[in-house]
Design an enzyme around this catalytic site. Structure first.
Site, PDB file in Angstrom:
ATOM      1  N   LYS A  95      32.715   3.488 -13.644  1.00 40.63           N
ATOM      2  CA  LYS A  95      33.221   4.196 -14.825  1.00 40.63           C
ATOM      3  C   LYS A  95      32.017   4.416 -15.723  1.00 40.63           C
ATOM      4  CE  LYS A  95      35.774   3.584 -19.069  1.00 40.63           C
ATOM      5  NZ  LYS A  95      36.734   2.802 -19.863  1.00 40.63           N
ATOM      6  N   GLY A 156      39.762   1.982 -28.563  1.00 41.19           N
ATOM      7  CA  GLY A 156      40.235   0.889 -29.404  1.00 41.19           C
ATOM      8  C   GLY A 156      41.015   1.298 -30.633  1.00 41.19           C
ATOM      9  N   ALA A 183      41.332   5.652 -22.818  1.00 34.77           N
ATOM     10  CA  ALA A 183      40.965   5.222 -24.183  1.00 34.77           C
ATOM     11  C   ALA A 183      41.842   5.847 -25.262  1.00 34.77           C
ATOM     12  CB  ALA A 183      39.506   5.535 -24.498  1.00 34.77           C
ATOM     13  N   GLY A 184      42.093   5.042 -26.269  1.00 36.29           N
ATOM     14  CA  GLY A 184      42.768   5.515 -27.476  1.00 36.29           C
ATOM     15  C   GLY A 184      44.272   5.347 -27.478  1.00 36.29           C
ATOM     16  N   ASN A 205      43.300  -0.734 -22.339  1.00 38.06           N
ATOM     17  CA  ASN A 205      42.930  -2.143 -22.412  1.00 38.06           C
ATOM     18  C   ASN A 205      43.435  -2.778 -23.714  1.00 38.06           C
ATOM     19  OD1 ASN A 205      39.878  -3.935 -21.552  1.00 38.06           O
ATOM     20  ND2 ASN A 205      41.667  -4.707 -22.577  1.00 38.06           N
ATOM     21  N   THR A 206      42.903  -2.282 -24.830  1.00 36.90           N
ATOM     22  CA  THR A 206      43.186  -2.919 -26.122  1.00 36.90           C
ATOM     23  C   THR A 206      44.678  -2.958 -26.433  1.00 36.90           C
ATOM     24  OG1 THR A 206      41.064  -2.027 -26.872  1.00 36.90           O
ATOM     25  CG2 THR A 206      42.509  -2.944 -28.548  1.00 36.90           C
TER      26      THR A 206
END
Lengths: 256, 65
Positions: A95, A156, A183-184, A205-206
């Protein structure tokens, strides 16, 4: 879903960072059903052996590993990090992150294309973390990428899909290219929306790791991704401005 | 000689990267290496001679998003 010739059963990809404990991480993965886990490489001191412990943990997850170049701001840094990751994780998958802006963690489009070309030429299978820019997407495909990973919002933030028009355009421009919204994302509804728009998978993830109950949130995302994909495949109705009765008008009792 | 190991000035006696890793306690640790920003494969560590001032990075698998 096939990514670089590998069959992946789940359309949810999950990061391994920021969990309260290894046990919570493992439970979140179990309930997510994720088929791919992102991992990284970081400095290790002599005698530390933290890498070996983490390696044992992720191998027990039984998922395909996707190492990242997170935090890299230059082409050279990203390429060297990718080479170290390939040796450590024994995979050509990478990645690719080349960050261009400190506050937004927005990819550096110029460095990203250059690094993607170098890595593709060196036998890597590159998963580029990119924006929704269609010109940049075209350059990345020219550089050897066979998959694109546009951001939904900055890493994040949990803001969801901040440029729906741009993402829809990107999806439409390259209908044959596997695309992962990376992401996001903060909520399952945002993941469902990405899937309804025809994206092939989401990576987050977050949103899971920082939830009060990461395992429950992981399962929530899994269901949302499945729901969104089913909706996309089911060919949704067209929205309209004026009401249209769903109950038949003909046959209604005349009671006036 | 003095090298920089993971950003920290470090005094080492050994000369090759493989021997330096041994000296610093890495042993059989699962690590990857770079010298002066260039990747050094595990198989090449024994033939990689370090010089004073070299910047050595030693990394291992970690959590990532």
């Amino acid at each position: 879903m096939q990514l670089y010739g590998t069959e992946i059963t789940s359309r949810l990809m999950l990061g391994t960072a920021q969990y309260p404990s290894p046990a919570v991480l493992a439970e979140a993965f179990r309930r997510s059903g994720a088929g791919i886990a992102t991992v990284s490489v970081r400095r290790e001191a002599g005698g530390e052996r933290a890498g070996a412990a983490f390696w044992d943990l992720v191998r027990e997850l039984g998922v395909t590993l996707l190492p990242n170049t997170a935090g890299c701001h230059s082409v050279r840094e990203a390429v060297t990090t990718a080479q170290m990751a390939r040796e450590l994780f024994d995979t050509p998958w990478i990645k690719l992150e080349v960050i261009g802006h400190a506050d937004t963690l927005q990819p550096d489009p110029f460095g990203l294309v250059e690094a993607a070309q170098i890595l593709s030429d060196d036998g890597f299978r590159v998963f580029p973390y990119t924006t929704e820019d269609v010109v940049l997407a075209d350059r990345l495909l020219d550089a050897g990428c066979e998959i694109l990973m546009p951001w939904g919002a900055p890493i994040g933030t949990g803001l969801g899909l901040t440029n729906i028009y741009g993402l829809r355009t990107l999806r439409a421009q390259f209908p044959e290219v596997p695309m992962v919204v990376d992401a996001g994302l903060g909520l399952p509804s945002q993941a469902a929306m990405a899937m309804e728009m025809g994206f092939d998978a989401v990576l987050l993830n977050t949103a899971v790791a920082k939830a009060g109950d990461p395992a429950a949130m992981a399962q929530g995302f899994a269901r949302a991704v499945e729901a969104g994909r089913l909706a996309y495949e089911a060919d949704p109705m067209e929205p309209r401005d004026m009401a249209a009765p769903s109950t038949p008008v003909i046959g209604k009792a005349f009671l006036e | 000689m003095k090298i920089t190991l993971n950003g920290t000035p470090t005094e080492v006696r050994a000369e090759t990267l493989a021997a330096v890793l041994d000296e610093l306690g890495y042993g059989e640790a699962k690590v990857a290496t770079a010298v002066n920003e260039n990747f050094v494969p595990a198989a090449a560590r024994g033939q990689t001679t370090l010089s004073p001032g070299d910047r050595v990075e030693v990394v291992a698998p970690r959590q990532g998003g």
